[in-house]
Each structure stands twice: as C-alpha cells, then as structure tokens.
Design a protein around this motif. Structure first.
Motif, PDB file in Angstrom:
ATOM      1  N   SER A 153       0.847  -1.185   0.000  1.00 46.79           N
ATOM      2  CA  SER A 153       0.000   0.000   0.000  1.00 46.79           C
ATOM      3  C   SER A 153       0.892   1.248   0.000  1.00 46.79           C
ATOM      4  O   SER A 153       1.960   1.259   0.614  1.00 46.79           O
ATOM      5  CB  SER A 153      -0.931  -0.028   1.209  1.00 46.79           C
ATOM      6  N   ASN A 155       1.474   4.106   1.369  1.00 46.26           N
ATOM      7  CA  ASN A 155       1.424   4.992   2.530  1.00 46.26           C
ATOM      8  C   ASN A 155       2.721   4.849   3.316  1.00 46.26           C
ATOM      9  O   ASN A 155       3.356   3.793   3.250  1.00 46.26           O
ATOM     10  CB  ASN A 155       0.252   4.606   3.446  1.00 46.26           C
ATOM     11  N   SER A 161      -3.855   3.677   5.131  1.00 54.39           N
ATOM     12  CA  SER A 161      -3.718   3.305   3.725  1.00 54.39           C
ATOM     13  C   SER A 161      -4.397   4.335   2.823  1.00 54.39           C
ATOM     14  O   SER A 161      -5.349   4.992   3.220  1.00 54.39           O
ATOM     15  CB  SER A 161      -4.331   1.924   3.487  1.00 54.39           C
ATOM     16  N   GLU A 190      -7.698  -3.495   1.968  1.00 52.90           N
ATOM     17  CA  GLU A 190      -6.731  -4.309   1.241  1.00 52.90           C
ATOM     18  C   GLU A 190      -7.271  -5.711   0.955  1.00 52.90           C
ATOM     19  O   GLU A 190      -8.263  -6.142   1.543  1.00 52.90           O
ATOM     20  CB  GLU A 190      -5.429  -4.436   2.049  1.00 52.90           C
ATOM     21  N   HIS A 238      -0.961  -0.360  13.374  1.00 57.39           N
ATOM     22  CA  HIS A 238      -0.864  -0.216  11.916  1.00 57.39           C
ATOM     23  C   HIS A 238      -2.072   0.599  11.507  1.00 57.39           C
ATOM     24  O   HIS A 238      -3.012   0.744  12.288  1.00 57.39           O
ATOM     25  CB  HIS A 238      -0.880  -1.606  11.276  1.00 57.39           C
TER      26      HIS A 238
HETATM   27 MG    MG Z   1      -0.166  -1.664   3.932  1.00 57.42          MG
END
Ligand code: MG
Ligand code: TXA
Length: 323
Positions: A153, A155, A161, A190, A238
């Motif tokens: 991703s 980011n 994200s 995702e 995360h």
């Molecule tokens: Mg990611």
C-alpha cells in the motif's frame, strides 16, 4: 524493543501526477522499467509499485515508505498465467484463483524455480504473496509494463492506507516517482490474504469475505497458529492516525471526533445505510479526514460479518498501542 532499522529515504524527488489515458499509462510503465517507483490505483487501495525483478527499484519502495525490510511485498501481475510463472499452485489455490482473480485476493504460495524476482520482495522467504488486481488502471499498467510489479500500500509504513491519489501524495510526495490518478478505490480495504501451510489459512481479512472463500473451498479456513512471519498487517499498531482511536463507541467523549456507522451518527458516517461495502470503501478516506482534523477519534460499532471483519481488523490496529 530494538529500534527499527531505517533506510535513508530519497527526498526531494519531483513526484508526477499522471493521468489514466494511454500517455499516462505509457509513462508510468516506462518509469517502472527505469527502476522508479510509481503509485497506482487498485480496487482495494493504491499500491506503490516497482519492478519486482530489480533489487534497486524494490529498495526504493522500502526507502519511500520507511518500511522495515523484513516485511515481504505482494507482487501484482495481469493474469493468472503470469502468476503461475512465479509461484507453484495447488488445487485449492487454482480453485480460488479461478473464482476470485482478477480481484481483491492475495495467495501466498511457494516460489517457482527461476522466478527471477529480487530477494528483497520476499524478504528471503521461500513463499510469495501474489495477486491479479481487477482495477482497469492497474490492469492497463500491468499489461503495458508486461512484468511483475511489487506493490505494498502506498502509505508511509504504519500509517493510514491510501484510497485516492491525494492520500498518496499527502504521505509520499517527494519520495516516489509518480502516482497514476485513477480516482477513489472502489473496495477500500486491502486484499484478503490466504496462505497454504499446508491447509488454506486466512492470513489477513480483506476485500473478499471469509465466508465467500469458504463457500468455494467447501470447508472453513484455518487461522494462523502463530505469528512467526512478522507482517505489517499482523503488527499490533498499523493503519494509525496520529490521534488515539477508541472502538465500539456509542457516543463521543469530550474532545473526540466521532466516526459513525448506521444509526449511530457522528462527524462523519462510514455508511448511514449500514452497508458494509460502502463502509469499507469510505473507511480510509474518513480516517484520513479525521486525522487531518487532529485529536482523538471514537468509532461506532461495526458488525463482524462480511467485509465488516476486514473493517474491524483495520480499526483494531488503528486503535492499538503505538510502539
Ligand atoms: Mg499496507
Ligand atoms: O490490497 C492489497 O493487498 C494492497 C494492494 C496495493 O495490492 N497491498 C497491500 O500490501 O496491502 P501491504 O504490503 O500493505 O500488505 C501486504 C501484506 C503484509 O502484511 C505482508 O507482510 C504480507 O502481505 N505478505 C506478503 N508476502 C507474504 C508472504 N510471503 N508470507 C506472508 N505474508 C506475506
């Protein structure tokens, strides 16, 4: 805890915003061939792509994201046949690929002989995460480039994200070569990751619901027995905004901004109609907006059914204690 090893980022790179017309796609493919990083839309989130066969190009992904080098990357290819050049399949994997590719499903399979990929992509593992994305811009780019594209991703590592080119530029402008601006990502979370070790195992909930995969397999997915492979999606913190995140809130506390769902309204609402697909598509854009506004965030309860499992997974990590 040991300090994270960092790679020096390349800063002050002029980042181009490219269109999705033939000229934009050709330029993006040319940049990938030159070993540069190019962010591009997929149906799930924007990926930060590089030629998976060029070690120096793959290293630029890690540098731009400030990503720990022990975290392996997903490789994207245009068709299942291209995937089977890189990994060894089994019956269950073939079955899932036939049903869900192109689409938001990543399969983790043993590397094939002569795969030609940089060892940085797999972080030295004998397996590879691979997927065939369904987004027309991703398909056009992969076809024009005609090779494997490693893309996490797009980011900075650990942050929210990106589901738009603006999100990508907000996090990575000056650190990547270009972003192909294909608008908002339709799925918004995702890909679902399934491994085979040896039985089909759910490694990350995502854009294909667990129940849909189990319906095709005809049996339940196993859940990972341990977290021997340290993956960002398996790390506690995360997808994190700067402010604290509080889950399953029915009302905001003083100072909190509220992210609503269904009848529990707030400053923003993931889906007033309580539609989980709509909520997934809105999730990261809402978190980016609340992050820009600053301060702590309270989030309404989200059911764990269908895409709700992926939404709850991302929110739990956004809310986890920071390192
Ligand atoms: Mg990611
Ligand atoms: O939808 C998606 O999957 C997006 C788009 C761009 O395709 N990509 C994505 O990549 O989410 P990333 O790097 O943010 O997350 C990939 C996850 C990580 O948790 C990584 O550690 C795990 O996949 N992974 C990759 N290869 C693996 C492997 N061989 N074994 C286990 N996990 C793996």
């Amino acid at each position: 805890m040991q300090p994270k090893r960092r790679v020096t980022p390349m800063s002050h790179l002029a980042t181009d915003r490219l269109g999705t017309d033939a000229a934009g796609i050709a330029r993006a493919a040319g940049m990938l061939r030159m070993g540069q990083t190019v962010a591009f839309p997929t149906e799930t989130v924007y990926g930060l792509g590089a030629d998976a066969r060029q070690g120096a190009a793959v290293a630029r992904i890690f540098a731009a994201k400030d990503r720990p080098a022990f975290n392996p990357l997903i490789v994207h290819v245009a068709t299942p046949d291209r995937a089977w050049d890189l990994v060894r399949h089994n019956d269950a994997a073939l079955h899932l690929a036939a049903e869900f590719w192109p689409g938001p499903l990543t399969l983790v399979l043993p590397l094939a002989e002569g795969h030609g990929l940089s060892g940085l992509v797999t972080a030295g593992l004998p397996t590879l995460g691979i997927r065939v994305p369904d987004h027309p811009v991703a398909q056009a780019l992969l076809s024009a480039f005609d090779g494997p594209v490693a893309a996490p991703s797009a980011n900075p590592s650990g942050r929210i994200s990106p589901t738009s080119a603006d999100h990508v530029l907000a996090g990575l402008a000056g650190r990547i070569g270009a972003v192909v601006d294909g608008g908002a990502c339709p799925v918004g979370v995702e890909s679902t990751i399934v491994g085979f070790d040896p039985v089909p195992t759910l490694l990350r909930p995502g854009g294909v619901a667990q129940a849909a995969i189990e319906a095709v397999l005809g049996h339940p997915l196993a859940l990972p027995a341990d977290t021997a492979i340290t993956a960002p999606g398996q790390m506690a913190s995360h997808y994190a905004p700067r402010g604290a995140v509080r889950l399953d809130a029915t009302a905001p506390r003083p100072g909190e901004r509220m992210l609503g769902f269904g009848d529990i309204d707030g400053d923003l609402n993931l889906s007033a109609a309580a539609d989980l697909s709509e909520a997934a598509a809105n999730l990261f854009a809402c978190l980016h907006r609340l992050d820009a506004a600053g301060g702590p965030i309270a989030v309404a309860p989200i059911p764990a059914t269908g895409l709700g499992a992926a939404i709850r997974d991302r929110l739990a990590r956004a809310a986890a204690p920071r390192p």
